[in-house]
Enzyme design. Structure first.
Site, short mmCIF file in Angstrom:
data_model
loop_
_atom_site.label_atom_id
_atom_site.label_comp_id
_atom_site.label_asym_id
_atom_site.label_seq_id
_atom_site.Cartn_x
_atom_site.Cartn_y
_atom_site.Cartn_z
N SER A 101 37.05 68.77 36.89
CA SER A 101 36.30 69.28 38.03
C SER A 101 36.32 68.33 39.22
O SER A 101 37.38 68.01 39.76
CB SER A 101 34.87 69.58 37.57
OG SER A 101 34.14 70.25 38.56
N ASP A 241 36.09 71.93 45.07
CA ASP A 241 36.26 70.76 44.22
C ASP A 241 37.59 70.89 43.49
O ASP A 241 38.34 71.83 43.72
CB ASP A 241 35.07 70.57 43.27
CG ASP A 241 34.95 71.70 42.26
OD1 ASP A 241 35.47 72.81 42.53
OD2 ASP A 241 34.33 71.49 41.20
N ASP A 243 38.69 71.79 40.56
CA ASP A 243 39.08 72.99 39.80
C ASP A 243 38.61 74.28 40.48
O ASP A 243 38.75 75.36 39.91
CB ASP A 243 38.58 72.92 38.36
CG ASP A 243 37.07 73.00 38.23
OD1 ASP A 243 36.36 72.65 39.22
OD2 ASP A 243 36.57 73.41 37.17
N ASP A 245 35.77 75.71 41.13
CA ASP A 245 34.67 76.58 40.68
C ASP A 245 33.42 76.36 41.50
O ASP A 245 32.39 76.98 41.26
CB ASP A 245 34.39 76.40 39.18
CG ASP A 245 33.87 75.01 38.83
OD1 ASP A 245 33.90 74.11 39.69
OD2 ASP A 245 33.43 74.82 37.67
#
Length: 449
Positions: A101, A241, A243, A245
């Protein structure tokens, strides 16, 4: 021994804590636990973010998947919410994301989705962990034609883009948008989706090289984006960010608009258009006090959960809510996806700009953000849950609770993904809460070393 799974899968420094051997074991145990009820040969989808260790861990994990007789579909670099969506769309048995992340490049993580695109409950994670600790006791390892195989798909990211633009088909022809892709998984999908909808897109930090993910960019380092939005005279800035999400935004004057504000803006618009189920938004205990005051004023019901978007999602499913999320920018639109989705969040926010004709600076005034101070205390990972066992720390927290009672609040919690205890204080005077939070964090750090 500490629990292997944190609030967002298994995390650690790649090749040190999160080794290829552990990735293979997670592939074996995860594939077995998630598909053992199936009578067909199960299939697991695997995707990753842009960090250099992704290939190493993904291939180790897929070797584990194949070794217990399941097949793997590798979709390469793709946002976490894309794996959640595509797991469901392609009707595979489970999905796995290799990502840490917003964390620096040396970290990586492995998180699972079930066949419906939902993060696993604690019980299933515990079952996977128990299998690994038992050295795969009673797990059959097939041979010959029963061994699994890997299929590679390069078209999956286009499927995700199509889903996003069809879910929120807003015309962005008149908007200038600066997008910070964090050198991460959104470097292609977010830019292409916004262009497809007509936006004038200025993309920054969209040249990942495997080592630059989240490096002074993205939703955790927004200074460059803030300056660029003002310089370009753009309507809005969007920060993802690693990833993708989560999403944070920047208004036309360079001011940050956080997850709470995004939910306030979009939630009110959804309420007015009859799309906010039960007129309810689900948030965590970390949400700003100003969010609750906004909701009360606008007759929106707020449900609170403990920290972690997985707990927000669980509550949303229990009560049938359509919107929920975290101050950090994990926002879940449950009618469209089963996890926090930065691209959907961006499109919904842009939709409000277009349909109201108002700039983001005006829209964000719907919520007054109460001053908050958040300071992290670095502590040994195996001790982070036990901070209240130390009398001097417990006493200091009690004294602060009394000091801010009625005019703010004190919230202490261990990080679910890092070796840290987070100290958050909310109150009227920024200087006072900054000083108190720093003082308490230093006490925790020095006491627990």
């Amino acid at each position: 021994m500490a629990r292997l799974f944190g609030t967002d899968g298994v995390r650690g420094v790649a090749n040190e804590e999160l080794t290829p051997l552990l990735a293979m074991q997670l592939g074996q145990a995860g594939a077995y636990v998630l598909t053992k009820e199936n009578e067909h040969k199960p299939t697991i989808m695997v995707g990753c973010d842009t960090r250099i260790s992704g290939d190493m861990l993904a291939n180790a994990l897929m070797a584990g998947v194949c070794s217990v007789g399941a097949n793997a579909v590798y979709v390469g670099v793709i946002p976490t919410p894309a794996v959640a969506y595509l797991t469901r769309k392609y009707k595979v048995d489970a999905g796995v994301v290799i990502s840490a992340s917003h964390n620096p490049v040396e970290f990586n993580g492995i998180k699972f989705f079930d066949g419906n695109g939902y993060k696993l409950p604690d019980e299933l994670e515990d079952e996977i962990e128990a299998l690994i600790k038992s050295d795969m006791k009673d797990v059959p390892f097939p041979t010959g034609s029963q061994v699994g195989k890997i299929k590679y798909r390069t078209d999956a990211r286009e499927e995700y883009i199509n889903h996003a633009v069809q879910s929120v088909p807003v015309n962005l022809d008149n908007l200038k948008v600066v997008v910070d892709c964090a050198e991460g998984a959104s470097y292609y999908t977010s830019v292409e989706a916004l262009k497809e909808l007509g936006a004038n897109v200025i993309a920054i930090h969209n040249n990942p090289d495997g080592t630059n993910i989240n490096a002074n960019c993205g939703s955790t380092h927004m200074e460059e984006l803030q300056a660029r939005v003002v310089y370009e005279k753009a309507n809005i800035g969007l920060a993802f960010d690693g990833d993708a999400d989560r999403l944070l935004a920047v208004d036309e004057f360079g001011n940050i608009v956080d997850g709470d504000q995004i939910m306030a803006i979009v939630g009110n618009h959804m309420k007015q258009t009859g799309k906010l189920n039960h007129d309810t938004i689900v948030v965590t205990i970390m949400s700003n006090l100003g969010f609750s005051l906004m909701a009360k004023k606008n007759k929106i019901h707020v449900e609170q959960t403990k920290v972690g978007d997985r707990y927000v999602l669980e509550r949303m499913r229990e009560i049938g809510a359509s919107l929920g999320g975290e101050q950090s920018g994990h926002v879940i639109f449950l009618d469209e996806n089963t996890t926090g989705d930065g691209l959907l969040s961006a499109l919904h926010l842009l939709q409000v700009l277009v349909e109201t004709g108002k700039p983001l600076s005006e829209l964000s005034k719907i919520m007054q953000v109460m001053p908050q101070a958040l300071v992290n205390a670095k502590v040994p990972n195996h001790k982070k849950e036990k901070y209240m066992d130390y009398p001097e720390i417990a006493k200091a927290i009690e004294e602060l609770d009394q000091k801010f009672a009625g005019e703010g609040r004190v919230l202490i919690r261990p990080s679910g993904t890092e070796p840290k205890v987070r100290v958050m204080i909310e109150g009227k005077d920024q200087a006072v809460i900054d000083a108190e939070a720093k003082k308490l964090a230093e006490l925790i750090q020095n006491t627990m070393l």
